[in-house]
Design a protein around this motif. Structure first.
Motif, mmCIF file in Angstrom:
data_model
loop_
_atom_site.group_PDB
_atom_site.id
_atom_site.type_symbol
_atom_site.label_atom_id
_atom_site.label_comp_id
_atom_site.label_asym_id
_atom_site.label_seq_id
_atom_site.Cartn_x
_atom_site.Cartn_y
_atom_site.Cartn_z
ATOM 1 N N ASP A 195 -57.803 -5.754 85.672
ATOM 2 C CA ASP A 195 -56.870 -4.643 85.874
ATOM 3 C C ASP A 195 -57.147 -3.494 84.916
ATOM 4 O OD1 ASP A 195 -55.635 -6.204 87.815
ATOM 5 O OD2 ASP A 195 -54.272 -7.105 86.360
ATOM 6 N N THR A 196 -58.413 -3.329 84.560
ATOM 7 C CA THR A 196 -58.827 -2.164 83.771
ATOM 8 C C THR A 196 -59.525 -1.139 84.650
ATOM 9 O OG1 THR A 196 -59.111 -3.556 81.806
ATOM 10 C CG2 THR A 196 -60.191 -1.406 81.791
ATOM 11 N N ARG A 197 -60.340 -1.606 85.589
ATOM 12 C CA ARG A 197 -61.049 -0.710 86.506
ATOM 13 C C ARG A 197 -61.175 -1.387 87.862
ATOM 14 N NH1 ARG A 197 -66.589 0.694 84.278
ATOM 15 N NH2 ARG A 197 -65.348 2.078 82.947
ATOM 16 N N TRP A 198 -60.762 -0.663 88.889
ATOM 17 C CA TRP A 198 -60.949 -1.091 90.261
ATOM 18 C C TRP A 198 -61.952 -0.161 90.938
ATOM 19 C CZ3 TRP A 198 -55.199 -1.968 92.207
ATOM 20 C CH2 TRP A 198 -54.641 -3.049 91.503
ATOM 21 N N CYS A 199 -62.714 -0.679 91.881
ATOM 22 C CA CYS A 199 -63.681 0.135 92.613
ATOM 23 C C CYS A 199 -63.454 -0.050 94.108
ATOM 24 C CB CYS A 199 -65.116 -0.222 92.228
ATOM 25 S SG CYS A 199 -65.605 -1.921 92.617
ATOM 26 N N SER A 200 -63.933 0.913 94.877
ATOM 27 C CA SER A 200 -63.727 0.883 96.318
ATOM 28 C C SER A 200 -64.889 1.579 97.011
ATOM 29 C CB SER A 200 -62.402 1.564 96.689
ATOM 30 O OG SER A 200 -62.209 1.582 98.093
ATOM 31 N N GLN A 202 -58.328 2.462 86.081
ATOM 32 C CA GLN A 202 -59.329 3.386 86.599
ATOM 33 C C GLN A 202 -59.665 3.005 88.040
ATOM 34 O OE1 GLN A 202 -62.662 3.155 83.942
ATOM 35 N NE2 GLN A 202 -61.673 4.359 82.336
ATOM 36 N N PHE A 203 -59.568 3.990 88.936
ATOM 37 C CA PHE A 203 -59.906 3.782 90.343
ATOM 38 C C PHE A 203 -61.231 4.482 90.609
ATOM 39 C CE2 PHE A 203 -59.456 4.955 94.920
ATOM 40 C CZ PHE A 203 -59.530 3.668 95.421
ATOM 41 N N LEU A 204 -62.308 3.697 90.704
ATOM 42 C CA LEU A 204 -63.663 4.225 90.830
ATOM 43 C C LEU A 204 -64.080 4.253 92.296
ATOM 44 C CD1 LEU A 204 -66.350 5.121 89.491
ATOM 45 C CD2 LEU A 204 -66.949 2.708 89.314
ATOM 46 N N SER A 205 -64.576 5.386 92.751
ATOM 47 C CA SER A 205 -65.039 5.530 94.126
ATOM 48 C C SER A 205 -66.060 6.656 94.179
ATOM 49 C CB SER A 205 -63.862 5.826 95.075
ATOM 50 O OG SER A 205 -63.276 7.084 94.761
ATOM 51 N N ASP A 206 -66.677 6.819 95.361
ATOM 52 C CA ASP A 206 -67.625 7.914 95.533
ATOM 53 C C ASP A 206 -66.871 9.178 95.951
ATOM 54 O OD1 ASP A 206 -66.927 7.455 98.157
ATOM 55 O OD2 ASP A 206 -68.783 6.414 98.664
ATOM 56 N N ASN A 207 -67.615 10.183 96.374
ATOM 57 C CA ASN A 207 -67.019 11.473 96.717
ATOM 58 C C ASN A 207 -66.884 11.651 98.225
ATOM 59 O OD1 ASN A 207 -66.962 13.097 93.959
ATOM 60 N ND2 ASN A 207 -68.896 11.997 94.032
ATOM 61 N N CYS A 218 -61.449 8.173 89.104
ATOM 62 C CA CYS A 218 -62.819 8.316 88.609
ATOM 63 C C CYS A 218 -63.769 8.432 89.796
ATOM 64 C CB CYS A 218 -63.223 7.120 87.739
ATOM 65 S SG CYS A 218 -62.174 6.877 86.286
ATOM 66 N N LYS A 219 -64.690 9.373 89.719
ATOM 67 C CA LYS A 219 -65.661 9.597 90.777
ATOM 68 C C LYS A 219 -67.072 9.402 90.236
ATOM 69 C CE LYS A 219 -62.459 10.747 93.668
ATOM 70 N NZ LYS A 219 -62.072 9.801 94.738
ATOM 71 N N THR A 220 -67.981 9.019 91.147
ATOM 72 C CA THR A 220 -69.376 8.857 90.771
ATOM 73 C C THR A 220 -70.059 10.215 90.703
ATOM 74 O OG1 THR A 220 -70.045 8.616 93.074
ATOM 75 C CG2 THR A 220 -69.454 6.620 91.885
ATOM 76 N N ALA A 221 -71.187 10.258 90.017
ATOM 77 C CA ALA A 221 -71.974 11.483 89.958
ATOM 78 C C ALA A 221 -72.632 11.746 91.312
ATOM 79 C CB ALA A 221 -73.023 11.390 88.857
ATOM 80 N N VAL A 222 -73.024 12.974 91.540
ATOM 81 C CA VAL A 222 -73.653 13.341 92.806
ATOM 82 C C VAL A 222 -75.005 12.631 92.921
ATOM 83 C CG1 VAL A 222 -74.516 15.263 94.201
ATOM 84 C CG2 VAL A 222 -72.475 15.552 92.772
ATOM 85 N N CYS A 223 -75.289 12.099 94.110
ATOM 86 C CA CYS A 223 -76.543 11.376 94.386
ATOM 87 C C CYS A 223 -76.749 10.229 93.399
ATOM 88 C CB CYS A 223 -77.735 12.325 94.363
ATOM 89 S SG CYS A 223 -77.660 13.635 95.591
ATOM 90 N N GLY A 275 -72.024 0.750 91.489
ATOM 91 C CA GLY A 275 -72.913 -0.333 91.891
ATOM 92 C C GLY A 275 -72.203 -1.610 92.280
ATOM 93 N N MET A 276 -71.047 -1.902 91.678
ATOM 94 C CA MET A 276 -70.356 -3.143 92.018
ATOM 95 C C MET A 276 -69.812 -3.093 93.438
ATOM 96 S SD MET A 276 -67.570 -5.196 89.729
ATOM 97 C CE MET A 276 -68.743 -5.170 88.369
ATOM 98 N N ALA A 277 -69.283 -1.948 93.853
ATOM 99 C CA ALA A 277 -68.809 -1.806 95.228
ATOM 100 C C ALA A 277 -69.978 -1.837 96.209
ATOM 101 C CB ALA A 277 -68.015 -0.507 95.372
ATOM 102 N N GLU A 278 -71.091 -1.185 95.843
ATOM 103 C CA GLU A 278 -72.271 -1.223 96.713
ATOM 104 C C GLU A 278 -72.803 -2.651 96.849
ATOM 105 O OE1 GLU A 278 -73.316 1.273 98.367
ATOM 106 O OE2 GLU A 278 -72.377 2.988 97.407
ATOM 107 N N ALA A 279 -72.756 -3.420 95.765
ATOM 108 C CA ALA A 279 -73.206 -4.816 95.830
ATOM 109 C C ALA A 279 -72.287 -5.650 96.712
ATOM 110 C CB ALA A 279 -73.274 -5.404 94.418
ATOM 111 N N PHE A 280 -70.982 -5.359 96.693
ATOM 112 C CA PHE A 280 -70.049 -6.097 97.541
ATOM 113 C C PHE A 280 -70.303 -5.799 99.016
ATOM 114 C CE2 PHE A 280 -65.841 -6.565 99.624
ATOM 115 C CZ PHE A 280 -65.666 -7.917 99.408
#
Length: 337
Positions: free
Chosen positions: A133-138, A202-207, A228-233, A239-244
């Motif tokens: 419960d520190t960082r979630w990704c989607s 932290q809610f991590l996702s792409d753009n 929180c958003k990923t950098a462009v390209c 990576g954890m969401a992409e691996a899932f």
């Protein structure tokens, strides 16, 4: 040889410490040799493994049963599944090298992946965290059914224990902001069971359009999360969401009923429960997310019921109001244009 001399001295009753110190041998190894039975055989030689052929056949049958459920698993994950069953039965664990040997002898090993080279920017950050419960990704994904229909899905994943907190799907192409809001609300309800979130996550996702929409941004702010958003390209930043996504398509897509979109979406909840309860992760010590949380003393979430995107539990009134306000603003902008 020194080891033969040590064995002779051990039979004559000489002290183990004196032998190890004089011949410069490991004392632990001498103790093991001292208590080794006379009928012991070195199983590294094929001649000595013939007596163990029946046990290998029994192990082979169990490995084939695991491969029927997870045909894309390698020998390490199969070792984790087999040792999990043996632990429940009170049997000793098996060495991964033995399982690899049995799989090689019967042609069950996976083909080595082909490495492709390409341009990539430098990534020296870290997506995983040490505390839940520190960082979630989607992220989102799409796959086609046998009748030509397309299923679009999104999920929320904990970056510490790798537990899939929510998995939402619908029939059709394109990831929408309402799906992301559904997934986020379901994840909060699953992890916190209706209570208020006590800390900022932290809610991590792409753009993507579904993640930068006003409805999603307002809901993230309402829940007290840090957007929180990923950098462009830079897909490696998430990576954890992409691996899932790769795990779902590689290990579980073939287990779905792909005859239609409705049947595939109905099986996704079973996939989520199977992943959380059985899928071993090397970063978690070859434990599943539920086993990792249980071993660390964290509370475990209940199994997910089979729910389609159109039949999900109602969104909280405040979140629904934010979504409707965003849709109204977009309609007004479209009319002006």
């Amino acid at each position: 040889k020194k080891m033969d001399c040590a064995l002779v001295l051990l039979k004559r009753g000489r002290p183990v410490s004196a032998i190890a110190r004089t011949l410069r041998l490991a004392r632990s190894h001498l103790v093991e040799l001292k208590h080794r039975l006379e009928q012991w055989k070195d199983m590294r030689f094929k001649a000595n493994r013939r007596a163990d052929k029946n046990q290998d056949q029994q192990l082979l049958a169990k490995l084939k049963a695991h491969l029927e459920r997870f045909p894309s698993f390698g020998y390490r994950r199969l070792t984790a599944l087999e040792n999990r069953d043996r632990t429940k039965a009170g049997l000793p664990s098996l060495n991964p090298k033995r399982i690899l040997r049995v799989m090689r002898e019967n042609g069950l090993t996976l083909r080595k992946p082909v490495c492709t080279t390409g341009f990539s920017r430098k990534h020296d950050g870290r997506v995983s965290v040490d505390t839940p419960d520190t960082r979630w990704c989607s992220d989102g994904l799409e796959f086609k059914c046998l009748n030509g229909e397309t299923v679009t899905a999104t999920f929320v994943l904990d970056c510490c224990d790798r537990e899939c907190l929510s998995l939402v799907a619908r029939s059709g192409k394109g990831l929408t902001s309402s799906m992301v809001c559904d997934a986020l609300v379901n994840a909060v309800d699953r992890r916190f069971a209706g209570s208020d979130v006590q800390k900022s996550i932290q809610f991590l996702s792409d753009n993507g359009a579904a993640y930068i929409s006003k409805a999603t941004v307002d809901l993230v702010r309402l829940l007290g999360f840090e957007n929180c958003k990923t950098a462009v390209c830079s897909p490696q930043s998430n990576g954890m969401a992409e691996a899932f996504v790769r795990i779902l398509k590689r290990d579980y897509l073939l287990t779905l009923d792909l005859s239609s979109a409705k049947s595939a979406m109905a099986d996704l909840a079973k996939v989520q429960n199977t992943y959380n309860e059985e899928h071993p992760h090397s970063a978690l010590g070859m434990l599943s997310p539920v086993e990792y949380r249980t071993a660390r003393g964290y509370s475990t979430s209940p199994a997910t019921e089979i729910r389609l995107h159109q039949e999900l539990a109602p969104i909280p009134p405040e979140a629904l109001r934010l979504i409707r306000r965003a849709q109204t603003s977009f309609s007004t902008f479209t009319n002006l244009v």
